[in-house]
Design a protein around this motif. Structure first.
Motif, PDB file in Angstrom:
ATOM      1  N   GLY A 132     -30.029  35.997  72.726  1.00  0.00           N
ATOM      2  CA  GLY A 132     -30.702  35.986  74.017  1.00  0.00           C
ATOM      3  C   GLY A 132     -31.370  37.316  74.267  1.00  0.00           C
ATOM      4  N   PRO A 133     -31.980  37.466  75.437  1.00  0.00           N
ATOM      5  CA  PRO A 133     -32.671  38.720  75.753  1.00  0.00           C
ATOM      6  C   PRO A 133     -31.737  39.926  75.708  1.00  0.00           C
ATOM      7  CG  PRO A 133     -32.959  37.094  77.523  1.00  0.00           C
ATOM      8  CD  PRO A 133     -32.097  36.457  76.490  1.00  0.00           C
ATOM      9  N   VAL A 134     -30.516  39.762  76.172  1.00  0.00           N
ATOM     10  CA  VAL A 134     -29.585  40.893  76.180  1.00  0.00           C
ATOM     11  C   VAL A 134     -29.310  41.362  74.758  1.00  0.00           C
ATOM     12  CG1 VAL A 134     -27.222  41.599  76.667  1.00  0.00           C
ATOM     13  CG2 VAL A 134     -28.509  40.285  78.358  1.00  0.00           C
ATOM     14  N   GLU A 135     -29.067  40.414  73.888  1.00  0.00           N
ATOM     15  CA  GLU A 135     -28.765  40.746  72.496  1.00  0.00           C
ATOM     16  C   GLU A 135     -29.954  41.435  71.835  1.00  0.00           C
ATOM     17  OE1 GLU A 135     -28.147  37.753  73.926  1.00  0.00           O
ATOM     18  OE2 GLU A 135     -26.026  38.257  74.192  1.00  0.00           O
ATOM     19  N   ARG A 136     -31.131  40.890  72.107  1.00  0.00           N
ATOM     20  CA  ARG A 136     -32.320  41.505  71.501  1.00  0.00           C
ATOM     21  C   ARG A 136     -32.579  42.895  72.096  1.00  0.00           C
ATOM     22  NH1 ARG A 136     -36.650  38.588  72.890  1.00  0.00           N
ATOM     23  NH2 ARG A 136     -35.541  36.997  74.057  1.00  0.00           N
ATOM     24  N   ALA A 179     -23.471  41.669  78.453  1.00  0.00           N
ATOM     25  CA  ALA A 179     -22.953  40.759  77.437  1.00  0.00           C
ATOM     26  C   ALA A 179     -21.658  40.068  77.885  1.00  0.00           C
ATOM     27  CB  ALA A 179     -22.707  41.531  76.130  1.00  0.00           C
ATOM     28  N   LYS A 180     -20.870  40.806  78.638  1.00  0.00           N
ATOM     29  CA  LYS A 180     -19.613  40.246  79.134  1.00  0.00           C
ATOM     30  C   LYS A 180     -19.819  38.886  79.800  1.00  0.00           C
ATOM     31  CE  LYS A 180     -16.754  44.186  80.479  1.00  0.00           C
ATOM     32  NZ  LYS A 180     -16.413  45.099  81.600  1.00  0.00           N
ATOM     33  N   VAL A 181     -20.899  38.813  80.568  1.00  0.00           N
ATOM     34  CA  VAL A 181     -21.140  37.601  81.349  1.00  0.00           C
ATOM     35  C   VAL A 181     -21.364  36.411  80.427  1.00  0.00           C
ATOM     36  CG1 VAL A 181     -22.607  36.574  83.096  1.00  0.00           C
ATOM     37  CG2 VAL A 181     -22.102  39.026  83.164  1.00  0.00           C
ATOM     38  N   ARG A 182     -22.129  36.661  79.384  1.00  0.00           N
ATOM     39  CA  ARG A 182     -22.429  35.563  78.471  1.00  0.00           C
ATOM     40  C   ARG A 182     -21.190  35.181  77.661  1.00  0.00           C
ATOM     41  NH1 ARG A 182     -26.432  35.111  73.417  1.00  0.00           N
ATOM     42  NH2 ARG A 182     -27.643  33.277  74.009  1.00  0.00           N
ATOM     43  N   LEU A 183     -20.412  36.213  77.289  1.00  0.00           N
ATOM     44  CA  LEU A 183     -19.201  35.934  76.515  1.00  0.00           C
ATOM     45  C   LEU A 183     -18.216  35.083  77.299  1.00  0.00           C
ATOM     46  CD1 LEU A 183     -18.514  39.393  74.827  1.00  0.00           C
ATOM     47  CD2 LEU A 183     -19.034  37.246  73.646  1.00  0.00           C
ATOM     48  N   ALA A 190     -41.729  45.285  75.172  1.00  0.00           N
ATOM     49  CA  ALA A 190     -41.910  44.355  76.290  1.00  0.00           C
ATOM     50  C   ALA A 190     -40.550  43.955  76.846  1.00  0.00           C
ATOM     51  CB  ALA A 190     -42.680  43.118  75.820  1.00  0.00           C
ATOM     52  N   LEU A 191     -39.620  43.721  75.924  1.00  0.00           N
ATOM     53  CA  LEU A 191     -38.285  43.348  76.365  1.00  0.00           C
ATOM     54  C   LEU A 191     -37.592  44.519  77.059  1.00  0.00           C
ATOM     55  CD1 LEU A 191     -36.100  41.185  76.414  1.00  0.00           C
ATOM     56  CD2 LEU A 191     -35.294  42.047  74.214  1.00  0.00           C
ATOM     57  N   ASP A 192     -37.761  45.723  76.493  1.00  0.00           N
ATOM     58  CA  ASP A 192     -37.193  46.909  77.149  1.00  0.00           C
ATOM     59  C   ASP A 192     -37.651  46.980  78.601  1.00  0.00           C
ATOM     60  OD1 ASP A 192     -35.969  47.565  74.796  1.00  0.00           O
ATOM     61  OD2 ASP A 192     -37.243  49.291  74.336  1.00  0.00           O
ATOM     62  N   ALA A 193     -38.949  46.695  78.815  1.00  0.00           N
ATOM     63  CA  ALA A 193     -39.492  46.766  80.169  1.00  0.00           C
ATOM     64  C   ALA A 193     -38.898  45.678  81.050  1.00  0.00           C
ATOM     65  CB  ALA A 193     -41.014  46.644  80.130  1.00  0.00           C
ATOM     66  N   ALA A 194     -38.804  44.464  80.511  1.00  0.00           N
ATOM     67  CA  ALA A 194     -38.299  43.342  81.315  1.00  0.00           C
ATOM     68  C   ALA A 194     -36.841  43.568  81.703  1.00  0.00           C
ATOM     69  CB  ALA A 194     -38.446  42.039  80.527  1.00  0.00           C
ATOM     70  N   ILE A 195     -36.016  43.991  80.737  1.00  0.00           N
ATOM     71  CA  ILE A 195     -34.614  44.257  81.064  1.00  0.00           C
ATOM     72  C   ILE A 195     -34.528  45.441  82.014  1.00  0.00           C
ATOM     73  CG2 ILE A 195     -32.369  44.949  80.109  1.00  0.00           C
ATOM     74  CD1 ILE A 195     -32.895  42.196  79.223  1.00  0.00           C
ATOM     75  N   PRO A 233     -38.541  37.580  91.183  1.00  0.00           N
ATOM     76  CA  PRO A 233     -38.856  38.478  90.065  1.00  0.00           C
ATOM     77  C   PRO A 233     -40.348  38.524  89.803  1.00  0.00           C
ATOM     78  CG  PRO A 233     -37.845  36.439  89.282  1.00  0.00           C
ATOM     79  CD  PRO A 233     -37.993  36.293  90.773  1.00  0.00           C
ATOM     80  N   PRO A 234     -40.776  39.529  89.063  1.00  0.00           N
ATOM     81  CA  PRO A 234     -42.187  39.589  88.694  1.00  0.00           C
ATOM     82  C   PRO A 234     -42.517  38.429  87.757  1.00  0.00           C
ATOM     83  CG  PRO A 234     -40.932  41.241  87.496  1.00  0.00           C
ATOM     84  CD  PRO A 234     -39.991  40.610  88.457  1.00  0.00           C
ATOM     85  N   ALA A 235     -43.743  37.966  87.832  1.00  0.00           N
ATOM     86  CA  ALA A 235     -44.125  36.770  87.069  1.00  0.00           C
ATOM     87  C   ALA A 235     -43.911  36.965  85.572  1.00  0.00           C
ATOM     88  CB  ALA A 235     -45.595  36.433  87.355  1.00  0.00           C
ATOM     89  N   ASP A 236     -44.230  38.169  85.066  1.00  0.00           N
ATOM     90  CA  ASP A 236     -44.170  38.342  83.614  1.00  0.00           C
ATOM     91  C   ASP A 236     -42.749  38.508  83.087  1.00  0.00           C
ATOM     92  OD1 ASP A 236     -43.732  40.756  84.753  1.00  0.00           O
ATOM     93  OD2 ASP A 236     -45.182  41.862  83.535  1.00  0.00           O
ATOM     94  N   ALA A 237     -41.779  38.627  83.999  1.00  0.00           N
ATOM     95  CA  ALA A 237     -40.408  38.775  83.530  1.00  0.00           C
ATOM     96  C   ALA A 237     -39.515  37.675  84.066  1.00  0.00           C
ATOM     97  CB  ALA A 237     -39.859  40.139  83.941  1.00  0.00           C
ATOM     98  N   SER A 238     -40.128  36.615  84.581  1.00  0.00           N
ATOM     99  CA  SER A 238     -39.325  35.593  85.248  1.00  0.00           C
ATOM    100  C   SER A 238     -38.376  34.906  84.270  1.00  0.00           C
ATOM    101  CB  SER A 238     -40.222  34.566  85.943  1.00  0.00           C
ATOM    102  OG  SER A 238     -41.030  33.919  84.980  1.00  0.00           O
ATOM    103  N   ALA A 239     -38.812  34.751  83.029  1.00  0.00           N
ATOM    104  CA  ALA A 239     -37.943  34.100  82.052  1.00  0.00           C
ATOM    105  C   ALA A 239     -36.704  34.953  81.791  1.00  0.00           C
ATOM    106  CB  ALA A 239     -38.695  33.860  80.752  1.00  0.00           C
ATOM    107  N   THR A 240     -36.901  36.253  81.705  1.00  0.00           N
ATOM    108  CA  THR A 240     -35.767  37.151  81.480  1.00  0.00           C
ATOM    109  C   THR A 240     -34.811  37.113  82.664  1.00  0.00           C
ATOM    110  OG1 THR A 240     -37.260  38.564  80.213  1.00  0.00           O
ATOM    111  CG2 THR A 240     -35.139  39.508  80.864  1.00  0.00           C
TER     112      THR A 240
END
Length: 924
Positions: free
Chosen positions: A639-643, A688-692, A759-764, A795-802
């Motif tokens: 997922g995004p967190v892992e990446r 990550a805790k949350v997903r685990l 891009a992911l760094d920015a979204a997270i 959330p901002p449109a470009d990070a809504s999926a994250t």
RNA sequence: GGGCGAUUGGCUCAGUGGUUAGAGCACACGGUUCACAUCCGUGGGGUCACUGGUUCGAAUCCAGUAUCGCCCACCA
């Protein structure tokens, strides 16, 4: 050595999948881990592993030898830590890595220490005699060397102890003899009578470097010398008055000098005066060195006891009587002062001059005297026959090496110092009238011929007249300690023999040492190394600063501010000490060392320990304890967190690599501290805790999350290992390993780096900002910290999926439940009393609904929230005004790079949006 | 006398031309969420020693000044 088994597991003490003890106890684990490294025999150059690795370029550090005289101090520990860092990093990169440890015999310092020791036993140097004294010294050496080496091991030094060396061992002795013989044959070593620095306390000559110029409140005395009448008797009525700070040296005066253009004395030049007490008649001479404005403009000349006067004496062919003996007592003058110490003689002579009416005056005078670096005695210039090294041609070669870039000096600002010293260098007096050291291999025959021999037993006969060895007498003197130290980089490798070690490891890679011995040691190694081996002994000279106490003072025993590294290591661990020493130091600058820095480091090690405990304990039930660790987690399960975690470990790896490449080691620890604590622990693990813990997430995805944590921890451990070798080794031993991994981290591969996902760094980053903003609003409004509050986020449109993917994590970390995400800020639930959040990015908004909306507590929270918004609005408006002013400046939009202008436009737009929304929230 | 370095929040220090100057400690407030109280969360706090210059833009580059520290240096 324990071997990795086929399946990649290991049979060391800690095994993969085991849990770590709850408490981090460095003093207990560190010695045990060091023993395992020794057992695995990984410190030798080829202890690393595969044949492919052995083809990589070697990395060599010859340890600056600590003095044998005492225990490890913080400075030594700092040097050793930096060197160990470089060596461990190179070893993990798979390079054959030699770190050669050793100890220096520290001639004068060792004498002073041993003299004190035997004094307690009721002995003196004289009472023991040369032979027994040296036996005693060797016994003392055996003790201190063991202590020093033990302390280095405690610190984690991964040097090749099988190659440990001592500057007084036989290999070093051979190198010293050979080097001296070669220099002598090439005309670079010579014997001659010159004015040298004499320490009356140590009873030896010193090099110029060992004389420390010290300011002193002195007195300038004015003394009348009577002119001689035609009949050769002193004229009671006519005299010339000289000014001196050293009246006792009048016994050695052989002239009075004045400036040739000085009208006052022109007529006197060529006449003679009578020196009192010795009743010597000496000329008045004219010389340019005299400063007419100083004193009376007339100077007494004592060629045997003053550097200036010696030069003057040589120019004018003056006699140079020596009037002081080894103890700096007056001797051989035939006066009643013979036998008096120089200062007692001064008093007596002043009194006698006064009585004769020839003391014309005295006044206070600020002056500089030379003191012995070791004993602090005032150094006496004396004429003496000594051995010297002709340094000019050697210095020229050392300068050429640094100027041509064959050897690089870091940090660069030391280059000027280096250049200056080597440019104005004077010949090096290498004779010492001491016992502990390498005896000068020069023999003299009764006819005065000199024979220099590199043979262990000396020459068979006089080189000049052929007299047999039995009639030759060896020079009783020894060499300056730094002469053998100057050969260290190659004498340790077997030079002058063409040994395998010498061929393989010379020249060395890096010389790392404190800037305080740049001349004493580094320059001498460069000069002698190039001259004798043809090559500069190292590619890089890395100079580091000194360790000072918390007040910035130098640490010294007399000040009582010396910190014992061993005590620190027992209390906080060697890892903490190492981290603190590196973290606090900017390259080349001194650092103050105090308890706070150590605490920071210890806390960091503890944090890492606990993070590892969490990771090990967080293994999902689906992954069995002995499950093989996948080479790479399947991308589909990430997922995004892992990446994001992967992206951040890649960023830290880059920063660490850069820091080491630039010798900016504090950058290395900074990158690791931030990466491990602020990113991995604070956010990576928490997200990550949350997903685990989420049962609705597929097992494969949860497994990928856990393996990602393992991978990240693994990478951080590798990166941190050179700085904190023990705790990282301990933790790594408990981590699941991939197939084919060695069983010890010390010989594991250095991380290859990874791929950043900006891009992911920015979204997270936006997710994190949102969580922080919600926490902030809640804290400012003084809402109960533990309360779960209904929260709405746009959330901002470009990070809504994250945001969507991380919604459960946002909910947990911001204590926002229920949490609703909205496509637009217009959709946010916004009952009266809700906390309004508008992020600086401009297009993120959120609301938090307090439980007490509508009652008094809710109103008060609302008031506090409004105050927060007012403040944020004020700040945003200020920034917006600045941004708009910048953009309104046509010079800026026309001349600045487009990327910068675009950035400013984006910034202004975001600020504009934030301001507009904040105003709207505040009802303006 | 020459050279080098330092001067950034209360303290110790990062930051060598580009948005809003960072960290640790200290401080204030709040936290018994099962990795960690050696911890977690939030916050307050800086005219980047001074003066001038270069530049669209300076903590950052240049010149000078001041203070502190260090190194080198044969003015009695």
């Amino acid at each position: 050595m324990t071997k990795a088994r086929e399946d990649g597991s290991m049979d060391g003490q800690a095994s993969p999948g085991t849990s770590l003890p709850a408490a981090y106890r460095p003093a207990e684990i560190e010695p045990e881990i060091y023993a395992r490294w020794l057992e695995a025999d990984v410190f030798a150059p080829d202890g690393r592993g595969s044949p492919a690795d052995q083809r990589k370029p070697v990395f060599v550090i010859i340890q600056p030898p600590p003095n044998v005289t005492g225990a490890l101090h913080l400075g030594t520990a700092a040097r050793a830590t930096v060197e160990d860092l470089m060596i461990r990093r190179a070893r993990m990169q798979g390079r054959p890595t030699l770190w050669l440890p050793g100890v220096d015999h520290a001639s004068i310092a060792a004498h002073l220490v041993l003299d004190k020791l035997i004094e307690q036993e009721g002995e003196t140097r004289e009472s023991l005699g040369r032979e027994r004294y040296l036996e005693r010294m060797w016994a003392f050496m055996v003790e201190t060397r063991a202590v020093i080496s033990g302390q280095h091991r405690r610190l984690g030094v991964s040097a090749d102890w099988s190659r440990e060396r001592f500057t007084m061992d036989e290999v070093s002795a051979r190198a010293v003899r050979t080097a001296f013989k070669r220099l002598y044959d090439d005309g670079l070593a010579y014997r001659g009578e010159k004015l040298i620095n004499w320490c009356p306390g140590c009873r030896t000559s010193l090099s110029d470097l060992e004389v420390v110029a010290t300011p002193e409140h002195g007195t300038l005395w004015f003394i009348r010398y009577h002119l001689l009448l035609d009949d050769g008797t002193p004229d009671p009525d006519h005299s010339i008055t000289v000014a001196t700070t050293r009246p006792e040296t009048i016994l050695g005066d052989t002239a009075v000098a004045v400036h040739p253009d000085d009208e006052r004395y022109r007529a006197l030049v060529g006449r003679r005066v009578r020196i009192p007490f010795v009743e010597r008649d000496v000329p008045i001479i004219a010389d340019d060195v005299v400063d007419p404005a100083f004193g009376t403009g007339a100077v007494k000349i004592t060629p045997a006891h003053d550097h200036d006067d010696n030069e003057t004496g040589k120019r004018h062919g003056l006699p140079m009587p020596t009037i002081l003996d080894d103890a700096a007592a007056v001797a051989g003058t035939g006066t009643r002062y013979d036998g008096l110490d120089r200062y007692a003689a001064r008093e007596a002579i002043l009194a006698d001059l006064e009585a004769r009416g020839d003391l014309a005056g005295a006044k206070p005078h600020e002056m500089v005297v030379g003191r012995c670096q070791r004993s602090d005695d005032i150094v006496e210039p004396r004429l003496k026959t000594q051995w010297f090294i002709r340094t000019e041609p050697l210095a020229a070669k050392a300068l050429a090496a640094t100027r041509e870039g064959r050897t690089r000096i870091v940090p660069e600002h030391f280059v000027k110092t280096w250049e200056h010293w080597l440019t104005g260098i004077r010949d090096w007096n290498v004779s010492r009238q001491l016992w502990w050291g390498h005896r000068i291999p020069a023999w003299y025959c009764p006819d005065g011929h000199v024979t220099v021999s590199a043979e262990p037993d000396g020459p068979l006969a006089c080189d000049t007249c052929g007299r047999p060895a039995a009639e030759l007498r060896q020079d009783p003197d020894i060499f300056d300690t730094w002469f053998s130290s100057g050969l260290w980089p190659f004498s340790t490798l077997g030079w002058p023999h063409d040994t395998a070690d010498f061929r393989r490891f010379h020249p060395t890679s890096v010389m790392e040492t404190g800037y305080d011995i740049i001349f004493f040691w580094v320059a001498r190694m460069m000069m002698l190394g190039i001259e004798l081996t043809g090559k500069p002994p190292f590619h890089t000279i890395s100079l580091s600063g000194l360790i000072r106490d918390p007040e910035g003072r130098k640490m010294s025993k007399t000040k009582g501010n010396v910190v014992d590294p061993l005590a620190i290591m027992e209390e906080a661990g060697a890892d903490a000490l190492r981290f603190a020493l590196i973290h606090g130091a900017t390259a080349g600058l001194d650092q103050r060392f105090g308890p706070q820095k150590l605490e920071l480091a210890r806390n960091f090690a503890n944090k890492l320990w606990n993070a590892a405990r969490f990771v090990l304990g967080a293994r999902p039930a689906e992954i069995s304890a002995d499950a093989p660790r996948p080479p790479v987690a399947p991308a589909a399960d990430l997922g995004p967190v892992e990446r994001w975690i992967r992206s951040r470990t890649a960023a830290t790896t880059e920063a660490v690599d850069r820091g080491i490449a630039e010798y900016q080691f504090a950058e290395v620890t900074r990158a690791l501290y931030d990466g491990i604590w602020s990113e991995f622990c604070d956010w990576g693990i928490e997200l990550a805790k949350v997903r685990l813990a989420d049962e609705t997430v597929p097992a494969a995805a949860r497994a990928a999350t856990w393996w990602t944590l393992v991978d990240a921890l693994d990478t951080y451990l590798r990166l941190l290992h050179p700085v904190m070798p023990f705790v990282t080794e301990a933790i790594w031993g408990a981590l699941p390993h991939r197939a084919g991994e060695p069983d010890l981290l010390i010989v594991a591969d250095w991380p290859a780096g990874g791929t950043r996902d900006e891009a992911l760094d920015a979204a997270i980053g936006e997710v994190i900002d949102t969580i922080v903003a919600i926490r902030n609003a809640r804290a400012q409004a003084e809402l109960p910290a533990g309360a779960w509050l209904e929260t709405h986020v746009a959330p901002p449109a470009d990070a809504s999926a994250t945001f969507e993917a991380l919604a459960p994590a946002i909910g947990r970390l911001a204590r926002a439940r229920p949490l609703a995400l909205h496509a637009s800020a217009a959709d946010l639930a916004r009952p009266s009393g809700a906390l309004e959040i508008v992020l600086p990015a401009g297009d993120i908004e959120a609301t938090v609904l307090p439980p007490t909306t509508g009652d008094q507590a809710g109103d008060e929270a609302g008031v506090r929230d409004r105050a927060r918004l007012e403040k944020e609005l004020g700040e945003a408006e200020g920034h917006l005004a600045a941004a708009e002013a910048r953009l309104a400046n046509r010079a800026f939009t026309e001349k600045a790079p487009p990327a910068v202008v675009d950035g400013a436009r984006t910034r202004a737009a975001e600020l504009g949006e934030q301001v507009a929304r904040l105003r709207e929230r505040l009802g303006r």
